[in-house]
Design an enzyme around this catalytic site. Sequence first.
Site: not given
Ligand code: AMP
Length: 278
Positions: A37, A39-40, A151, A156
Amino acid sequence: MRQINVVRSIQDMRHQVALWKANGLRVGLVPTMGALHDGHLSLIDQISATVDRVIVSIFVNPTQFAAHEDLDTYPRQEAADLDRLQGHAVDCVFAPTVEQMYPQGFSTQMDMQGPAQGLETDNRPHFFGGVAIIVAKLLLQSQTDVAIFGEKDFQQLLVIRAMVRDLDIPVEIIGAPIIRESDGLAMSSRNAYLNAEQRQIAGQLNGILARLATSGLPVEQAEAQARDALLAAGFGTVDYAALRDAHDLQAIGAQTTSRRALIAARLGDIRLIDNMSA
Ligand code: AMP
């Protein structure tokens, strides 16, 4: 449409990174579990400004899920993920199999202390051991110069910084701000599970978090108020609503110079987390 190079073996990724490094290029890694999404994508955009080549890893890591958690139903959508990466500076996707990452006979565990204690660990004792193993493996496999973490998963991020320092892994760790929907809900792959009613309730989480961060009440009172507000909004369970020392996530004390507000709450089976500076 640009074809993104998808690497599936550790050997091939090592080879690719070695070639880049031999040419003096600086390499960055964005670890993800896919279901990408905005965020990634923001992590990719942020790290690509500081490195010459970007690797995005996509791996749903079994060791960070407990038996009752959503490992089997966690969204896996590689083709859609590769489409989402179009237009972003990604040079390679590393998408290994579970058998590559955890071959028969795998027998190492990591016991994380310090910032790993409390909060997430109170409800998910297995979690940071699994995260530390997979992040350590990805960093050692890729030999990357820089890696970026959101963050969104604030605890984590602190655990990974501590691990990298403790194990002398030669990598720079960057933290990235939380990307949110227009009503403040932090973007998450798990938001896709929310039905319309749950999505409406979820949209109140960020406002409750902001009040926890800014209320000015004594800590215990502010935490209790946030917990009550979450339950009143329709959350079924509140795992924590906490104000902590931002440096180590321990209780706020005389030595605290910056604070963090953190919430984890559940809507049915869906667990949402969020945090902000307080
Ligand atoms: P995940 O795929 O959920 O394991 O997340 C992968 C990376 O994306 C991790 O470093 C998360 O902290 C980061 N991440 C997930 N959601 C967001 C977001 N809304 N904003 C910023 N970073 C994010």
